[in-house]
Design an enzyme around this catalytic site. Structure first.
Site, PDB file in Angstrom:
ATOM      1  N   LYS A  96       0.881  -1.170   0.000  1.00  0.00           N
ATOM      2  CA  LYS A  96       0.000   0.000   0.000  1.00  0.00           C
ATOM      3  C   LYS A  96       0.914   1.214   0.000  1.00  0.00           C
ATOM      4  O   LYS A  96       1.653   1.451   0.964  1.00  0.00           O
ATOM      5  CB  LYS A  96      -0.911   0.003   1.222  1.00  0.00           C
ATOM      6  CG  LYS A  96      -1.860   1.179   1.190  1.00  0.00           C
ATOM      7  CD  LYS A  96      -2.656   1.337   2.474  1.00  0.00           C
ATOM      8  CE  LYS A  96      -3.120   2.783   2.552  1.00  0.00           C
ATOM      9  NZ  LYS A  96      -3.697   3.115   3.843  1.00  0.00           N
ATOM     10  N   GLY A 157      -8.068   9.839   9.074  1.00  0.00           N
ATOM     11  CA  GLY A 157      -8.456  10.007  10.471  1.00  0.00           C
ATOM     12  C   GLY A 157      -9.472  11.116  10.725  1.00  0.00           C
ATOM     13  O   GLY A 157      -9.808  11.393  11.871  1.00  0.00           O
ATOM     14  N   ALA A 184      -9.595   6.368   3.001  1.00  0.00           N
ATOM     15  CA  ALA A 184      -9.404   7.142   4.235  1.00  0.00           C
ATOM     16  C   ALA A 184     -10.549   8.108   4.443  1.00  0.00           C
ATOM     17  O   ALA A 184     -11.244   8.479   3.510  1.00  0.00           O
ATOM     18  CB  ALA A 184      -8.082   7.916   4.172  1.00  0.00           C
ATOM     19  N   GLY A 185     -10.725   8.495   5.706  1.00  0.00           N
ATOM     20  CA  GLY A 185     -11.652   9.576   6.032  1.00  0.00           C
ATOM     21  C   GLY A 185     -13.052   9.141   6.399  1.00  0.00           C
ATOM     22  O   GLY A 185     -13.913   9.975   6.662  1.00  0.00           O
ATOM     23  N   ASN A 206      -9.502   2.201   9.522  1.00  0.00           N
ATOM     24  CA  ASN A 206      -8.697   1.942  10.714  1.00  0.00           C
ATOM     25  C   ASN A 206      -9.207   2.757  11.893  1.00  0.00           C
ATOM     26  O   ASN A 206      -9.855   2.233  12.794  1.00  0.00           O
ATOM     27  CB  ASN A 206      -7.217   2.225  10.439  1.00  0.00           C
ATOM     28  CG  ASN A 206      -6.318   1.698  11.558  1.00  0.00           C
ATOM     29  OD1 ASN A 206      -6.775   1.343  12.631  1.00  0.00           O
ATOM     30  ND2 ASN A 206      -5.036   1.630  11.315  1.00  0.00           N
ATOM     31  N   THR A 207      -8.986   4.072  11.857  1.00  0.00           N
ATOM     32  CA  THR A 207      -9.279   4.901  13.029  1.00  0.00           C
ATOM     33  C   THR A 207     -10.731   4.775  13.501  1.00  0.00           C
ATOM     34  O   THR A 207     -10.989   4.674  14.703  1.00  0.00           O
ATOM     35  CB  THR A 207      -8.973   6.375  12.719  1.00  0.00           C
ATOM     36  OG1 THR A 207      -7.712   6.450  12.063  1.00  0.00           O
ATOM     37  CG2 THR A 207      -8.912   7.194  13.985  1.00  0.00           C
TER      38      THR A 207
END
Lengths: 260, 361
Positions: A96, A157, A184-185, A206-207
């Site tokens: 990645k 995040g 993301a986001g 993830n976050t």
């Protein structure tokens, strides 16, 4: 089935391994997410030698495919070196690819990204590039040989969800044969469902899971949302209309019903 | 799965297990009152275990592989926070429960322990993390800018809001460790430095508090690196630990004696003991963000310790044949050690099994 290069997967949720309260909770959350691909960061944690053997074994025993990332790399050279290190350590040609332009927004350096992707693909890597929603960048990455493109929904995040829906839709329309992942986001399960409804092949989280009050329950919520969004996309969403459209005939109903 | 001792189909946590010990007629450890007790490891866990056992009339010898300065011990590099409420942000409720009991023991044993509370502040950009922190924790008061300034005049005009945890405290790890060792001797115990011991080789009851060095008997233990910096300046005065929001780690600026401040700590999945440039930058910039005058402070010391952790990040007291192992205190050594020592003592004296932390092996 979802295809990443020559491999196929049933789960359309990719999950990160950072920021959990404990490795045990990480393991439980990954299991609850039913994810088959787990991203691991090489830079911060244990890039060799004496580092974190027990932590790695906790990931390995989940029986998942590991997708190493170059998180935090600020230059092409740094990202390429990290990718090679990851190939050694994990025995995989998957990477990645993140090349970060700006520390505040963690925005991808899209120019460096295309450059690094070109170098790595020539070297035999199978690259998962983290990019913005910009179509021209995605096209360059595909030209370089990427079969996967991973645009952000919003900065890493930030939990803001899909900020530029039209651009993501355009990516799907223009790259029908490329595996597209929103990377993301995302902050809420509904964001993940929205990405899947747009026709994206998968989402990476993830976050939003790791920092939830109950990461294991949140992992399950995202699994269900991804499934719901994907099924909705496949079932064919009806288009939005400007006005109400009755689902039962109104002709013949008494006027006191028709006007109320 | 990570509770490796759940063998034989009976959960060691079940009351049935307790009665099975009684049925067998012998306890799994040698509990005779006159049997010698060896505690291995003079860090915060071992120091409290040895002291409480000696106070109960046991003949205790505390063995430490390092010298009296204890630089090899994780405790030497610790922050010494007694913050059960703040820790709830990233720890299981059990940590808070055991921690609250420890606070009482600290108060009793060291009435001079500072309980000035702790203050949590955030850089404006980390506002979302600040709100999350407030939501995940209890026992705090919300302060506005004036409230922050009233508590810590040095921080006047620097933070628009803060969270105050009035019931938390902190100790100076190196001072308090030495005091615990001293009190052990006063209670009739013995402490031997530069004495590396294998728990299997010792007679009598053995309490193994070796931390990461006990991996030979607990392979699922891992080290989580914590880096810290000590600085000194007379330009800033703080009366309590100040915690600054950080996306990955709990970062504190902890006031210590003689104008020193400890900045800590990172939390990294690595078992080397180096401090990286990046970590040093993050720790130092945290202090600078709390107050720019820290920019002129003198760097006194930089170091790292390896916290012993089980995969669930919870402490564990393993009860084996003649051997009790207390380990996995992770980031919470000073917060958990006294209450864990009390539990071990209750087991040794009266056979009391704490179902949360004890496992029979």
């Amino acid at each position: 089935m979802l295809t990443f290069y020559d491999k196929q997967f049933a789960s359309r949720l990719l999950i990160g391994s950072a920021l959990y309260p404990s490795p045990a909770i990480m393991q439980d959350a990954i299991r609850a997410s039913a994810a088959q691909i787990v991203t691991v960061s090489l830079r911060r944690e244990a890039a060799g030698g004496k580092a974190g053997d027990v932590f790695w074994s906790l990931i390995r025993e989940l029986d998942v495919t590991v997708l190493p990332n170059t998180a935090g790399c600020r230059s092409v050279r740094e990202a390429v070196t990290t990718a090679k290190l990851a190939r050694e350590l994990f025995g995989t040609s998957w990477i990645k690819l993140e090349v970060i332009a700006d520390n505040d927004t963690l925005q991808p350096d899209v120019i460096g990204l295309v450059e690094a992707a070109t170098l790595l693909i020539k070297d035999g890597f199978e690259v998962f590039p983290y990019c913005t929603e910009d179509l021209s960048v995605a096209l360059r990455l595909v030209d370089a040989g990427c079969k996967v493109v991973m645009p952000w929904a919003a900065p890493i995040g930030s939990a803001r969800g899909i900020v530029n829906r039209d651009a993501l839709k355009l990516l799907r329309d223009r790259l029908p044969d490329i595996t597209l992942v929103v990377d993301a986001g995302l902050g809420a399960p509904s964001h993940a469902a929205e990405a899947m409804e747009l026709g994206f092949d998968a989402v990476l989280l993830n976050t939003a899971i790791a920092k939830a009050e109950d990461p294991v329950a949140m992992a399950r919520a995202f699994r269900l949302a991804v499934e719901a969004g994907r099924t909705g996309y496949q079932a064919g969403l009806m288009g939005a209309r400007d006005f109400a459209s009755p689902s039962t005939p109104v002709i013949g109903t008494p006027f006191w019903h028709a006007v109320s | 799965m990570y509770q490796n001792t759940r063998s034989g189909g009976h959960s060691p946590a079940s009351p049935r297990y307790e009665s099975s010990i009684a049925q067998r007629g012998t306890a799994p450890v040698d509990l005779r009152k006159d049997a010698p007790v060896a505690v291995i490891g003079a860090g915060i866990a071992g120091a409290w275990q040895a002291l409480l056992l000696a106070r109960a009339g046991r003949k205790v010898t505390l063995h430490e592989r390092g010298d009296a300065i204890m630089t090899q011990a994780t405790s030497h590099w610790a922050g010494g926070m007694l913050a059960p409420y703040c820790e709830a942000e990233g720890a299981e409720p059990m940590i808070g429960q055991i921690g609250l009991r420890s606070l009482e023991i600290w108060r009793k044993e060291f009435p001079e322990t500072l309980f000035n509370g702790s203050l949590v502040v955030a850089h404006p950009r980390d506002r979302a993390d600040f709100e999350r922190f407030a939501k995940m924790t209890t026992g705090h008061q919300r302060l506005d800018a004036d409230g922050v300034a009233e508590l810590e005049p040095a921080l006047q005009g620097r933070f628009r809001e803060g969270l105050f945890f009035p019931d938390e405290g902190h100790v100076e790890p190196r001072l308090v460790l030495a005091k615990l060792h001293q009190r052990l001797i006063e209670a009739g115990g013995t402490i031997i430095f530069e004495s590396e011991q294998d728990p299997a080789e010792l007679d009598g009851l053995v309490v193994d508090c070796r931390g990461l060095a006990a991996r030979d008997t607990a392979p699922e233990l891992r080290g989580v690196k914590g880096e810290m910096v000590v600085i000194r300046t007379e330009e800033v005065t703080l009366s309590r630990p100040v915690r600054l929001m950080h996306p990955r780690w709990p970062l504190y600026v902890i006031p210590r004696e003689d104008h020193h401040f400890m900045l800590g700590a990172t939390s990294i999945e690595s078992e080397d003991e180096f401090v990286t440039v990046r970590s040093a930058l993050e720790l130092l910039s945290a202090a600078y963000a709390v107050h720019p005058a820290f920019g002129e402070a003198k760097i006194v010391e930089i170091g790292a310790g390896l916290r012993p952790a089980f995969p669930d990040h919870l402490p564990r007291i393993s009860l084996g044949n003649k051997r009790i192992a207390v380990n996995g205190l992770y980031r919470h050594g000073f917060l958990l050690a006294p209450a864990l020592a009390e539990m071990t003592l209750a087991y040794v004296e009266r056979g009391v099994i704490d179902n949360q932390v004890m496992r029979c092996v």
